[in-house]
Design an enzyme around this catalytic site. Structure first.
Site, PDB file in Angstrom:
ATOM      1  N   CYS A  88       0.847  -1.188   0.000  1.00 35.18           N
ATOM      2  CA  CYS A  88       0.000   0.000   0.000  1.00 35.18           C
ATOM      3  C   CYS A  88       0.882   1.237   0.000  1.00 35.18           C
ATOM      4  O   CYS A  88       1.862   1.297   0.729  1.00 35.18           O
ATOM      5  CB  CYS A  88      -0.878  -0.023   1.250  1.00 35.18           C
ATOM      6  N   HIS A 130      -8.979  -3.864  -2.149  1.00 29.76           N
ATOM      7  CA  HIS A 130      -8.040  -3.122  -1.303  1.00 29.76           C
ATOM      8  C   HIS A 130      -8.401  -1.625  -1.286  1.00 29.76           C
ATOM      9  O   HIS A 130      -8.454  -0.997  -0.227  1.00 29.76           O
ATOM     10  CB  HIS A 130      -6.620  -3.345  -1.834  1.00 29.76           C
ATOM     11  N   GLU A 131      -8.670  -1.077  -2.463  1.00 27.71           N
ATOM     12  CA  GLU A 131      -8.979   0.359  -2.554  1.00 27.71           C
ATOM     13  C   GLU A 131     -10.328   0.686  -1.918  1.00 27.71           C
ATOM     14  O   GLU A 131     -10.472   1.722  -1.262  1.00 27.71           O
ATOM     15  CB  GLU A 131      -8.961   0.827  -4.018  1.00 27.71           C
ATOM     16  N   HIS A 134     -10.103   1.264   1.688  1.00 30.36           N
ATOM     17  CA  HIS A 134      -9.640   2.610   2.070  1.00 30.36           C
ATOM     18  C   HIS A 134     -10.819   3.562   2.284  1.00 30.36           C
ATOM     19  O   HIS A 134     -10.751   4.457   3.121  1.00 30.36           O
ATOM     20  CB  HIS A 134      -8.724   3.202   0.985  1.00 30.36           C
TER      21      HIS A 134
END
Ligand code: NI
Length: 163
Positions: A88, A130-131, A134
């Site tokens: 990341c 993953h994004e 966030h």
């Protein structure tokens, strides 16, 4: 030019807010994010990583086009799980194996405000998950068990805060 916010900053733990209007500010933000992603040679970047608590992320996986996801929502995940090594831009210098569903169906708005739905697997599925994390204040280290997390954060500290 924005700086990428790194782990330890509370912005990364907060839930980003929905976009109600894709105005010039949003377009500028996406352009800025694209520039940063290219510069950093990353595969994905979420708005909170540059301090903008907005539900936007972009991906640029090798061999794929640049993709913009506004107000994204995962509407289906595969039963099948996959282990894949993640890193990341907000936790530079460390990587760890993370288990996630292998395939997903995601729905989002594009930069023109048009809704789209795609089914993805492989690296793109991984980067998208993953994004999207966030946008919900979740880092990949939050998906590790305590022992793994401790180990990864120790390596991160050693690399980024040398004595
Ligand atoms: Ni990240």
């Amino acid at each position: 030019m924005f700086d990428i916010i790194t782990i330890g900053n509370d912005v990364l733990k907060e839930k980003a807010t929905l976009i109600s209007d894709i105005d010039d500010n949003i377009i500028n933000l996406i352009n800025e994010m694209t520039e940063i992603l290219e510069k950093k040679n990353g595969v994905g970047l979420a708005a909170p990583q540059i301090g903008e608590k907005k539900r936007i992320f972009i991906t640029k996986v090798p061999g794929d086009i640049l993709r913009v996801f506004i107000n994204p929502e995962i509407i289906q995940t595969s039963q099948e799980l996959e282990t894949y090594e993640e890193g990341c831009l907000s936790i530079p210098g460390v990587w760890a194996n993370v288990v996630r569903p292998s395939a997903i169906i995601i729905q989002a708005y594009d930069i023109k405000g048009k809704i789209f739905k795609i089914e993805v697997d492989g690296v793109l599925s991984r980067v998208i998950q993953h994004e999207l994390d966030h946008l919900n204040g979740i880092l990949f280290t939050d998906r590790l068990n305590d022992k793994q997390r401790e180990k990864v954060l120790k390596i991160y500290d050693r690399k980024n805060n040398p004595k």
